[in-house]
Every structure is written in C-alpha cells, then in structure tokens.
Design an enzyme around this catalytic site. Structure first.
Site, PDB file in Angstrom:
ATOM      1  N   THR A  40     -45.508   0.731  -3.037  1.00  0.00           N
ATOM      2  CA  THR A  40     -44.725   0.959  -1.739  1.00  0.00           C
ATOM      3  C   THR A  40     -43.628   2.122  -2.023  1.00  0.00           C
ATOM      4  O   THR A  40     -43.209   2.452  -2.825  1.00  0.00           O
ATOM      5  CB  THR A  40     -43.613  -0.363  -1.996  1.00  0.00           C
ATOM      6  OG1 THR A  40     -44.714  -1.250  -1.897  1.00  0.00           O
ATOM      7  CG2 THR A  40     -42.718  -0.151  -0.806  1.00  0.00           C
ATOM      8  N   THR A  88     -42.978  16.285 -11.436  1.00  0.00           N
ATOM      9  CA  THR A  88     -44.136  15.710 -12.471  1.00  0.00           C
ATOM     10  C   THR A  88     -45.253  15.194 -12.013  1.00  0.00           C
ATOM     11  O   THR A  88     -46.441  15.478 -12.231  1.00  0.00           O
ATOM     12  CB  THR A  88     -43.230  15.320 -13.611  1.00  0.00           C
ATOM     13  OG1 THR A  88     -42.300  15.989 -14.178  1.00  0.00           O
ATOM     14  CG2 THR A  88     -44.408  14.820 -14.696  1.00  0.00           C
ATOM     15  N   CYS A 105     -36.493  20.156 -18.776  1.00  0.00           N
ATOM     16  CA  CYS A 105     -37.380  19.319 -19.572  1.00  0.00           C
ATOM     17  C   CYS A 105     -37.476  20.041 -21.022  1.00  0.00           C
ATOM     18  O   CYS A 105     -38.334  19.192 -21.715  1.00  0.00           O
ATOM     19  CB  CYS A 105     -38.923  19.616 -18.792  1.00  0.00           C
ATOM     20  SG  CYS A 105     -38.798  18.622 -17.217  1.00  0.00           S
TER      21      CYS A 105
END
Length: 393
Positions: A237, A72, A325
C-alpha cells in the site's frame, strides 16, 4: 547562538505548501487507494495527481512513475530489477566507481547472483569520461548505471553523452538523479534515459517518498512480491500522505527552479572562492564549474573531517563529511579515493550544501568562523606540527 544549516544534501525542511497538503490530506482521507468504495476515491485521485506532478518535473509520462519509499529502494529496484529482466541476454553490468552505496552494493549483490560488474573510473574532478564507458561495453552488457550528480563532491556527470553510447549498443541506461532532480533541469527524453531515480527529501518534500521512472517498454523485474500496486511493479500500500507531499514539492520545484538557481549559485560560489582565500592547504573537491548549484566541498589538510564537524556544530553550523550514508563510518570516502586523493587528505573532507533558507550573511559568518576552527584543530595535529617543522627546516 544562531544555528545555521548547511547540510541540505542529507535532508531538507518541508516547504509550507508541502506540509499543508500533507496535513490536510491526513485529516480528511484515510481510505486505501485500492478500495472500490467511496473512501478509496480521494486517495486514488491524490496518488494519480502526484504521479502527474512528478512526471512533469522530469519530462516523463505519469504511467512511467513507480512510487517507492526511498532513493535507496529506487536504486536497488533499478539496478537489480533491470539486470534481472535481461539476464538471458547477458550478465554484464557497468556502474561508475563513485556511485552511491545503494547502487554499488546492489551491483555487488548481482555479482553474488552470477553477474559480472565493471566499475568505470573517474578523473581527479570526479568526472567520468564517456569513452571509458564505451571501452567497458561488451556484447554481454545489458545495463549501465551512472549517477547524474554526486552528492559528496558536487560534480555533474555527462549523462547525455553516456546515454547515447548506451543506445548505440542497445544497453539499458539508468541514472541516480537524486542529487539533481528538483534541483537542476532534468528531462528524461533530452538526456536519453531508460530509468531514473529521485527522492522528495532532496527538493523540500518529505522523507519516505521517492520514485523510479522507467520508460514505457523497458522491462523491469519487481523486487517486492505481493499485491498489484504501482501497476504490479512495486507491491505494498502506497504512503499516500508522503506521496502527496512529494507531488507538491515536485510541482513547486518545476515552477521555482530558475529562481532557486539564481539564489543558490552565488552563495555556492562565495564558499568556493572564500574558503581557500581564508584557509591555506585546502583542496576543492569535485569539478570547479560543472557542479551542483548548492554544493561546495573541500578536503582540509592535516585534520579529520569528523573533528571539523564537531567544532562546526559547537559553533552553530551543520555540515557533512562525505554522504549522509557514510558520515558515521569514520573512514575515507570511496568517492574521494576513486578520484585519486590520498587517504590522509580524504579523511579531511567537509561538505557544505545550501538551501533556500540560507543567505549571504550566514555564508559570511561561516567564512569568518572556519579559519579559527581549522586553526584550533591544526594546533592539535601532529601531522601539521611535522609539516611546520619541515617548512621551517
């Protein structure tokens, strides 16, 4: 009761080598890859090794890989970032009508930002005619996004032909290859792509590790502001253990792909041929042959997909209705409706996606159980009673 998992489009088990690599890394390395000290060396090297492994899977270059947290995110990054980078040239975008919601909703957001979006139609098999794309292109068009393979109906789109049309008009072309990368051969140069999304959990890697490939020289606007990670294109990160797993999964997929295809395709065909033979009034969805090798999808008349899933589950079988989904949305799939299926038929969707742990015996067990499940539901269906009354009358 034996349990059988036929929902691999929603998620896959980690391969042992993938899990081993992730656990080993988590046990020995915890530094930040951006750090200058020694503790940053192993994570940084692992990050670049995974970048090489993912690039090799799709025929790209390591420096063209941007790691993300999900398919996504990759799709949102592609649609919004590529369009925003070209807004001075034009504000017209083309997507297909059967895209995943992460593309469709990203396109809707672009509309709120002043872009125009055209939705290319598909035929009854979910196949997009490249000439439909050509027809929609105009001088303001800057981006086309069409998925490579559809996770709901299994159809594989003619991406290479569409990409050629995009190049002829100097339009950037992105494909959502989440259903295909790591499953069937994907080569970004042969296909003529500018950007491609993929996700590790589709080929036995971890959830939370995905990537966006962007061809060198193609501009993209970052969506996350922050540090200089991923060449300044995606701040934050990196999730190194998950990316390590993604890299190993990509390496194994590339090496084992031919063997996997030989195993999965006959099982798929057994379902595609067997279910209509066992159950009447069932419609295969998607293209009968130009489809994913592990994917069999149907619409069953007179009953609802959710009820089917519940009885399948109680019988030990995991399946899906629509995409992961949308499976809890309790409404007909936009993909099936775009293909022209009536709303009441689209409500009866069921999708079986096979994995490496599945075998012929499990498929035959499903073929033996499904008629009883569907028969039980039809016995409670007023639509079916009405149909039978009409037949007898």
């Amino acid at each position: 009761m034996k349990k059988v998992y036929f929902d691999h489009a929603a998620g896959n088990p980690l391969l042992p080598d993938v899990l081993k690599a992730m656990v080993s890394f988590m046990e020995t390395s915890y530094g930040n890859p951006a750090a200058i000290h020694d503790w940053g060396d192993d994570p940084r090297e692992a990050l670049e090794e995974a970048r090489n492994q993912v690039a090799s899977l799709i025929g790209g270059r390591p420096e063209e890989i941007i790691f993300t947290g999900s398919a996504t995110e990759s799709n949102n990054f592609a649609v919004k970032g590529l369009a925003l980078a070209r807004k001075k040239k034009g504000r017209h975008v083309i997507v297909s009508a059967i895209e995943h919601f992460s593309v469709l909703y990203a396109a809707r957001t672009l509309e709120k930002w002043g872009f125009e979006v055209s939705f290319a139609p598909v035929d009854g098999h979910g196949l997009l005619d490249p000439e439909e794309v050509r027809r929609l292109i105009r001088k303001e068009t800057t981006l086309i996004s069409v998925m490579h393979g559809n996770g709901e109906v299994g159809t594989v789109e003619p991406i290479e032909e569409i990409a050629k049309i995009a190049r002829e008009h100097d339009v950037v072309f992105h494909t959502d290859a989440v259903a295909t990368a790591g499953t069937i051969p994907v080569d970004v140069d042969r296909l003529g792509l500018d950007a491609l999304s993929l996700a590790g959990n589709q080929f036995y890697g971890p959830v939370g590790a995905a990537a966006l490939w962007v061809r060198k020289g193609v501009r993209i606007m970052p969506l996350l502001d922050g540090g200089v990670q991923e060449g300044g294109r995606r701040a934050g990160t990196e999730n190194i253990p998950a990316i390590v797993g993604l890299g190993v999964a990509a390496k194994l997929a590339r090496v084992e792909m031919e063997e996997r295809l030989k195993k999965l395709t006959p099982l798929r065909d057994l379902l595609i041929e067997g279910i209509p033979e066992k159950v009447n009034r069932v419609v295969l969805t998607g293209h009968p042959t130009i489809r994913l090798p592990n994917h069999a999808s149907f619409c069953v008349e007179f009953i609802e997909g959710e009820a089917m899933l519940m009885l399948l589950n109680s019988s030990g079988f995991a399946a899906a209705s629509g995409s992961a989904c949308t499976s809890r949305a309790l409404k007909a799939s936009h993909v099936l409706l775009a293909m022209g299926l009536p709303h009441e038929l689209a409500q009866g969707s069921v999708v079986f996606t096979l994995g490496l742990e599945n075998n012929r015996e499990e498929v035959e067990d499903l073929l033996g159980s499904l008629p009883q499940i569907i028969g039980r539901l039809r016995d409670m269906s007023p639509l079916y009673a009405k149909f039978l009354k009409g037949v007898k009358g």
